[in-house]
Structure formats: C-alpha cells, structure tokens
Design a protein around this motif. Structure first.
Motif, mmCIF file in Angstrom:
data_model
loop_
_atom_site.group_PDB
_atom_site.id
_atom_site.type_symbol
_atom_site.label_atom_id
_atom_site.label_comp_id
_atom_site.label_asym_id
_atom_site.label_seq_id
_atom_site.Cartn_x
_atom_site.Cartn_y
_atom_site.Cartn_z
ATOM 1 N N ASP A 31 0.822 -1.215 0.000
ATOM 2 C CA ASP A 31 0.000 0.000 0.000
ATOM 3 C C ASP A 31 0.856 1.266 0.000
ATOM 4 N N SER A 32 1.935 1.266 0.779
ATOM 5 C CA SER A 32 2.761 2.478 0.871
ATOM 6 C C SER A 32 3.513 2.754 -0.431
ATOM 7 N N THR A 33 3.993 1.697 -1.100
ATOM 8 C CA THR A 33 4.681 1.900 -2.380
ATOM 9 C C THR A 33 3.715 2.395 -3.439
ATOM 10 N N VAL A 34 2.544 1.781 -3.500
ATOM 11 C CA VAL A 34 1.541 2.210 -4.486
ATOM 12 C C VAL A 34 1.155 3.661 -4.234
ATOM 13 N N ALA A 35 0.894 4.028 -2.991
ATOM 14 C CA ALA A 35 0.514 5.408 -2.672
ATOM 15 C C ALA A 35 1.619 6.394 -3.028
ATOM 16 N N SER A 36 2.878 5.957 -2.936
ATOM 17 C CA SER A 36 3.999 6.861 -3.237
ATOM 18 C C SER A 36 4.087 7.208 -4.719
ATOM 19 N N ALA A 37 3.357 6.502 -5.566
ATOM 20 C CA ALA A 37 3.372 6.776 -7.003
ATOM 21 C C ALA A 37 2.407 7.891 -7.401
ATOM 22 N N ASN A 38 1.597 8.344 -6.489
ATOM 23 C CA ASN A 38 0.617 9.397 -6.796
ATOM 24 C C ASN A 38 1.279 10.765 -6.947
ATOM 25 N N ASN A 39 0.829 11.503 -7.958
ATOM 26 C CA ASN A 39 1.227 12.903 -8.166
ATOM 27 C C ASN A 39 2.738 13.106 -8.236
ATOM 28 N N LYS A 40 3.403 12.279 -9.014
ATOM 29 C CA LYS A 40 4.850 12.372 -9.193
ATOM 30 C C LYS A 40 5.171 12.857 -10.610
ATOM 31 N N PRO A 41 6.265 13.601 -10.761
ATOM 32 C CA PRO A 41 6.664 14.018 -12.104
ATOM 33 C C PRO A 41 7.092 12.807 -12.931
ATOM 34 N N ILE A 42 6.815 12.864 -14.225
ATOM 35 C CA ILE A 42 7.259 11.809 -15.138
ATOM 36 C C ILE A 42 8.099 12.440 -16.249
ATOM 37 N N THR A 43 8.984 11.627 -16.809
ATOM 38 C CA THR A 43 9.844 12.071 -17.905
ATOM 39 C C THR A 43 9.592 11.189 -19.117
ATOM 40 N N ASP A 44 10.177 11.560 -20.227
ATOM 41 C CA ASP A 44 10.109 10.769 -21.448
ATOM 42 C C ASP A 44 11.328 9.858 -21.459
ATOM 43 N N ASN A 45 11.162 8.638 -20.977
ATOM 44 C CA ASN A 45 12.246 7.677 -20.836
ATOM 45 C C ASN A 45 13.222 8.136 -19.759
ATOM 46 N N HIS A 46 14.444 7.664 -19.797
ATOM 47 C CA HIS A 46 15.459 8.050 -18.815
ATOM 48 C C HIS A 46 16.267 9.217 -19.397
ATOM 49 N N PRO A 47 16.191 10.389 -18.789
ATOM 50 C CA PRO A 47 16.916 11.541 -19.335
ATOM 51 C C PRO A 47 18.430 11.323 -19.323
ATOM 52 N N GLU A 48 19.084 11.911 -20.324
ATOM 53 C CA GLU A 48 20.537 11.824 -20.425
ATOM 54 C C GLU A 48 21.126 13.225 -20.523
ATOM 55 N N ASN A 49 22.373 13.354 -20.094
ATOM 56 C CA ASN A 49 23.078 14.628 -20.242
ATOM 57 C C ASN A 49 23.717 14.689 -21.630
ATOM 58 N N GLU A 50 24.477 15.744 -21.898
ATOM 59 C CA GLU A 50 25.098 15.939 -23.212
ATOM 60 C C GLU A 50 26.077 14.830 -23.571
ATOM 61 N N ALA A 51 26.646 14.179 -22.556
ATOM 62 C CA ALA A 51 27.608 13.090 -22.783
ATOM 63 C C ALA A 51 26.918 11.739 -22.966
ATOM 64 N N GLY A 52 25.583 11.714 -22.925
ATOM 65 C CA GLY A 52 24.848 10.468 -23.092
ATOM 66 C C GLY A 52 24.708 9.653 -21.822
ATOM 67 N N GLN A 53 25.060 10.236 -20.674
ATOM 68 C CA GLN A 53 24.935 9.527 -19.398
ATOM 69 C C GLN A 53 23.558 9.805 -18.803
ATOM 70 N N ASP A 58 15.707 15.322 -10.104
ATOM 71 C CA ASP A 58 15.514 15.790 -8.739
ATOM 72 C C ASP A 58 14.917 17.193 -8.780
ATOM 73 N N LYS A 59 14.760 17.801 -7.621
ATOM 74 C CA LYS A 59 14.081 19.098 -7.564
ATOM 75 C C LYS A 59 14.820 20.203 -8.301
ATOM 76 N N SER A 60 16.116 20.016 -8.566
ATOM 77 C CA SER A 60 16.859 21.060 -9.269
ATOM 78 C C SER A 60 16.646 21.031 -10.782
ATOM 79 N N ASN A 61 16.185 19.898 -11.335
ATOM 80 C CA ASN A 61 16.012 19.810 -12.782
ATOM 81 C C ASN A 61 14.625 19.342 -13.225
ATOM 82 N N THR A 62 13.734 19.120 -12.280
ATOM 83 C CA THR A 62 12.402 18.627 -12.617
ATOM 84 C C THR A 62 11.689 19.553 -13.595
ATOM 85 N N ASN A 63 11.795 20.859 -13.382
ATOM 86 C CA ASN A 63 11.066 21.792 -14.238
ATOM 87 C C ASN A 63 11.540 21.726 -15.689
#
Length: 84
Positions: A31-53, A58-63
């Motif tokens: 129940d706690s894991t399922v509830a933790s999925a509510n109202n969370k930011p989502i991305t398009d796949n796994h984001p990568e930096n300029e080097a492909g990593q 996190d809160k510094s880059n979510t926007n």
C-alpha cells in the motif's frame, strides 16, 4: 500503463558496470509503495546529459525534464501484478 512490477532488473552504474536489483512483490505492491506513485513528475524515458549519461531527476532539474505528472489514483492491477 504499468509503472512498476516485481522482478530482477539490471541497472547500469556510472562506471559502466551492471548492478542487479530484485524488487519483491510484497514491496512493490504494498500500500505504501503504491501510494507513493501518486502525483509524481514523469519524464520521457530516462533523461541523459550531453555526454549520453543517464541523469537523476531531482528538484533542481524537474522543471526542465518533466513531461507531466502521474495521477492520484495509483493502484495494483491484480491481473498482471503491476502498479498502474
């Protein structure tokens, strides 16, 4: 669309090695894991930096990386044992 399931998953570490992690049904479908999925930011796949990593969202880059939010009705699909 499923967002989590039990199983053994491969994760690529920054040094290029692979780590395996087991996600148990009693943890993923709790129940706690399922509830933790509510109202969370989502991305398009796994984001990568300029080097492909892959980078951590996190809160510094979510926007910049966020493409939307999960809804507030996360639940377990009993038919396939996934969190949706």
């Amino acid at each position: 669309m499923p967002i989590a399931r039990a199983g053994v998953f491969k994760y690529l570490k920054p040094d290029g090695t692979v780590r395996h992690k087991t996600e148990l049904p009693e943890d993923i479908l709790s129940d706690s894991t399922v509830a933790s999925a509510n109202n969370k930011p989502i991305t398009d796949n796994h984001p990568e930096n300029e080097a492909g990593q892959r980078i951590l969202v996190d809160k510094s880059n979510t926007n910049i990386l966020m493409k939307g939010l999960t809804a507030s009705n996360a639940h377990v699909d009993e038919a396939d044992g996934t969190v949706r």
